[in-house]
Scaffold this motif. Structure first.
Motif, short mmCIF file in Angstrom:
data_model
loop_
_atom_site.label_atom_id
_atom_site.label_comp_id
_atom_site.label_asym_id
_atom_site.label_seq_id
_atom_site.Cartn_x
_atom_site.Cartn_y
_atom_site.Cartn_z
N LYS A 1 116.37 -24.68 26.30
CA LYS A 1 115.58 -25.38 26.98
C LYS A 1 114.07 -25.34 26.20
CE LYS A 1 116.76 -25.23 31.78
NZ LYS A 1 116.23 -24.96 33.35
N VAL B 1 119.11 -18.02 29.33
CA VAL B 1 118.35 -19.33 29.01
C VAL B 1 117.58 -18.86 28.02
CG1 VAL B 1 116.95 -20.93 30.03
CG2 VAL B 1 118.30 -19.75 31.68
N ALA C 1 125.59 -25.04 33.44
CA ALA C 1 125.33 -23.56 33.58
C ALA C 1 125.22 -22.94 35.03
CB ALA C 1 124.35 -23.05 32.72
N THR D 1 127.41 -18.08 29.89
CA THR D 1 126.78 -19.33 29.72
C THR D 1 125.40 -19.07 28.82
OG1 THR D 1 125.20 -19.54 31.66
CG2 THR D 1 127.37 -20.16 31.78
N GLN E 1 122.25 -21.61 27.43
CA GLN E 1 121.59 -22.79 27.75
C GLN E 1 120.27 -22.58 26.68
OE1 GLN E 1 119.87 -23.64 31.46
NE2 GLN E 1 121.14 -25.46 31.86
N GLU F 1 125.50 -24.70 26.07
CA GLU F 1 124.72 -26.12 26.39
C GLU F 1 123.59 -26.20 25.34
OE1 GLU F 1 123.32 -27.42 30.31
OE2 GLU F 1 124.79 -25.90 31.29
N LYS G 1 126.54 -31.05 25.27
CA LYS G 1 125.03 -31.46 24.96
C LYS G 1 125.01 -32.97 25.32
CE LYS G 1 126.38 -33.16 20.19
NZ LYS G 1 126.16 -33.24 18.89
#
Length: 229
Positions: free
Chosen positions: A123, A188, A170, A119, A121, A50, A93
């Motif tokens: 941030k 993450v 996720a 996953t 991701q 992601e 996305k």
């Protein structure tokens, strides 16, 4: 008379909330594959990535390494197969978080039929909440299901602390695997400038699992601009 369980409509328009409005902009777009999908009976690892530069990095990989299997334009979802082995990469996305459940339903057969799920991701670092005074341009945290992964044990990252949360696709994938008593790992990646490919850590991680061969994707962000020089 008890009114429990009764449907009571408001007798005044002023009682209606904003979300009761029939706003065309809030109507959900149909999430579906563009092509028919053949679901493999067994998949090694399903990678769900992601974020913009993760998706862009995968997009520029050579076709003899990653083969584009299918897309869902309504959710900016792309599904690739790693040619050299029976593993798949799903990139997403700029999607509507409210459609996360629908997206999970779309890729659920792949999540169900794989040995492991990983996953990754991205941030903004400003979203990361910590009591530590240590400052870094990036932070990587890990969250795993109760059933530990046999293939992803060497991901030696600190556990994602509360009150930080996992969200979006996720979170849906990890929750589904937990419900099925199957292994999954979520990473993450908090980065200071999310629009920039500013560190090598994420690239090293992608190469470690042979998701990418190299990443030559360029990102036109403020830091790459001479507008204010």
């Amino acid at each position: 008379m008890c009114t429990f369980g009764e449907i009571v409509e408001p007798n005044s328009r002023t009682i209606w909330e904003d979300w009761d409005e029939n706003n065309p902009e809030n109507n959900a777009t149909l999430i579906q594959w563009q092509l028919s999908v053949n679901i493999p009976e067994r998949i090694g690892t399903l990678f769900i990535l992601e974020g913009k530069f993760l998706a862009d990095c995968v997009k520029v990989q050579p076709k003899d390494h990653l083969k584009l299997i299918n897309t869902s334009t309504a959710s900016n979802l792309h599904l690739y197969q790693i040619i050299s082995r029976n593993e798949y990469v799903c990139t997403i996305k700029d999607y509507n978080l409210l459609q996360s459940s629908e997206i999970i339903d779309l890729i659920k057969p792949f999540i169900r039929n794989c040995d492991d799920v990983l996953t990754i991701q991205t941030k903004s670092l400003t979203e990361y909440q910590t009591a530590s005074l240590e400052t870094k341009p990036w932070v990587i945290r890990k969250l795993t299901t109760s059933t530990q992964s046999k293939n992803l044990k060497d991901l030696n990252f600190s556990k994602l602390e509360q009150p930080n949360i996992l969200s979006g696709v996720a979170a849906g994938a990890i929750s589904l695997r937990e419900h099925m008593n199957m292994s999954a790992t979520a990473l993450v990646y908090y980065i200071e400038h999310i629009e920039e490919y500013q560190t090598d850590e994420i690239h090293i991680l992608l190469k470690k699992f042979n998701i990418v061969k190299d990443c030559s994707a360029k990102f036109n962000g403020i830091l790459n601009s001479n507008l204010y020089i």
